[in-house]
Design a protein around this motif. Structure first.
Motif, PDB file in Angstrom:
ATOM      1  N   LEU A   1       5.318 -10.430  18.773  1.00  0.00           N
ATOM      2  CA  LEU A   1       4.671 -11.720  19.036  1.00  0.00           C
ATOM      3  C   LEU A   1       5.648 -12.777  19.543  1.00  0.00           C
ATOM      4  O   LEU A   1       5.230 -13.759  20.154  1.00  0.00           O
ATOM      5  N   ASP A   2       6.941 -12.574  19.323  1.00  0.00           N
ATOM      6  CA  ASP A   2       7.929 -13.539  19.816  1.00  0.00           C
ATOM      7  C   ASP A   2       8.598 -13.094  21.116  1.00  0.00           C
ATOM      8  O   ASP A   2       9.566 -13.693  21.561  1.00  0.00           O
ATOM      9  N   ALA A   3       8.068 -12.030  21.747  1.00  0.00           N
ATOM     10  CA  ALA A   3       8.628 -11.541  23.017  1.00  0.00           C
ATOM     11  C   ALA A   3       7.493 -11.002  23.891  1.00  0.00           C
ATOM     12  O   ALA A   3       7.460  -9.829  24.251  1.00  0.00           O
TER      13      ALA A   3
ATOM     14  N   THR B   1      -2.077 -17.430  19.064  1.00  0.00           N
ATOM     15  CA  THR B   1      -2.044 -18.644  18.246  1.00  0.00           C
ATOM     16  C   THR B   1      -2.681 -18.381  16.885  1.00  0.00           C
ATOM     17  O   THR B   1      -2.139 -18.789  15.847  1.00  0.00           O
TER      18      THR B   1
ATOM     19  N   ARG C   1      -0.422 -16.180  14.672  1.00  0.00           N
ATOM     20  CA  ARG C   1       0.768 -16.880  14.180  1.00  0.00           C
ATOM     21  C   ARG C   1       0.435 -17.900  13.101  1.00  0.00           C
ATOM     22  O   ARG C   1       1.327 -18.365  12.402  1.00  0.00           O
TER      23      ARG C   1
ATOM     24  N   ARG D   1       3.593  -5.559  16.153  1.00  0.00           N
ATOM     25  CA  ARG D   1       3.512  -5.743  17.604  1.00  0.00           C
ATOM     26  C   ARG D   1       2.056  -5.692  18.046  1.00  0.00           C
ATOM     27  O   ARG D   1       1.227  -5.048  17.422  1.00  0.00           O
TER      28      ARG D   1
END
Length: 137
Positions: free
Chosen positions: A117-119, A133, A136, A25
């Motif tokens: 990273l996805d929330a 970016t 990821r 996170r």
């Protein structure tokens, strides 16, 4: 000889860190001040004369949140240019921190949190969009 009144405006430099915890996170803060007031972004602040970028990121994060980090490699550099300001934001990667984050500068920060990273919260600062970016990739 130029005077301060005749010198053209100059870009400002900010340094911060994408701090990741053991769960992957990222630590984000919600800004109260311009530029990008109301946006969520990685903590950091203005580079002082004679200060290295890494030292700036480590100092600013301690001042803002009371935690210690080690600023690692440069993750990204973001140019933020608009009609009112010009900033160059250097983001370092930091794996974990020492201490529990707590807002030390309530005039500058409204909130903080750890986010997968996805929330991610919205809106994000330009530097945070670039950092996420890069993380990821």
């Amino acid at each position: 000889m130029s005077t301060p009144e005749s010198d053209p405006p100059r870009p400002r430099v900010g340094c911060g860190a994408a701090i990741l915890d053991g769960q992957g996170r990222i630590l984000l803060v919600q800004r109260r001040r311009q530029p990008e007031a109301g946006c969520w972004g990685q903590p950091g602040g203005k580079l002082d004369w004679g200060e290295s970028g890494r030292t700036c990121a480590e100092r600013e994060i301690f001042e803002e949140l009371g935690i210690r980090i080690v600023a690692g490699p440069v993750l990204c550099v973001t140019d933020m240019i608009d009609q009112d300001s010009h900033w160059v934001a250097v983001t370092y990667r930091a794996d974990d921190c020492v201490g529990e984050p707590a807002i030390q500068e309530p005039q500058a920060l409204a909130d903080w949190g750890w986010f997968p990273l996805d929330a991610l919260p919205s809106p994000l600062t330009a530097a945070t969009l670039d950092a996420v970016t890069a993380l990821r990739a």
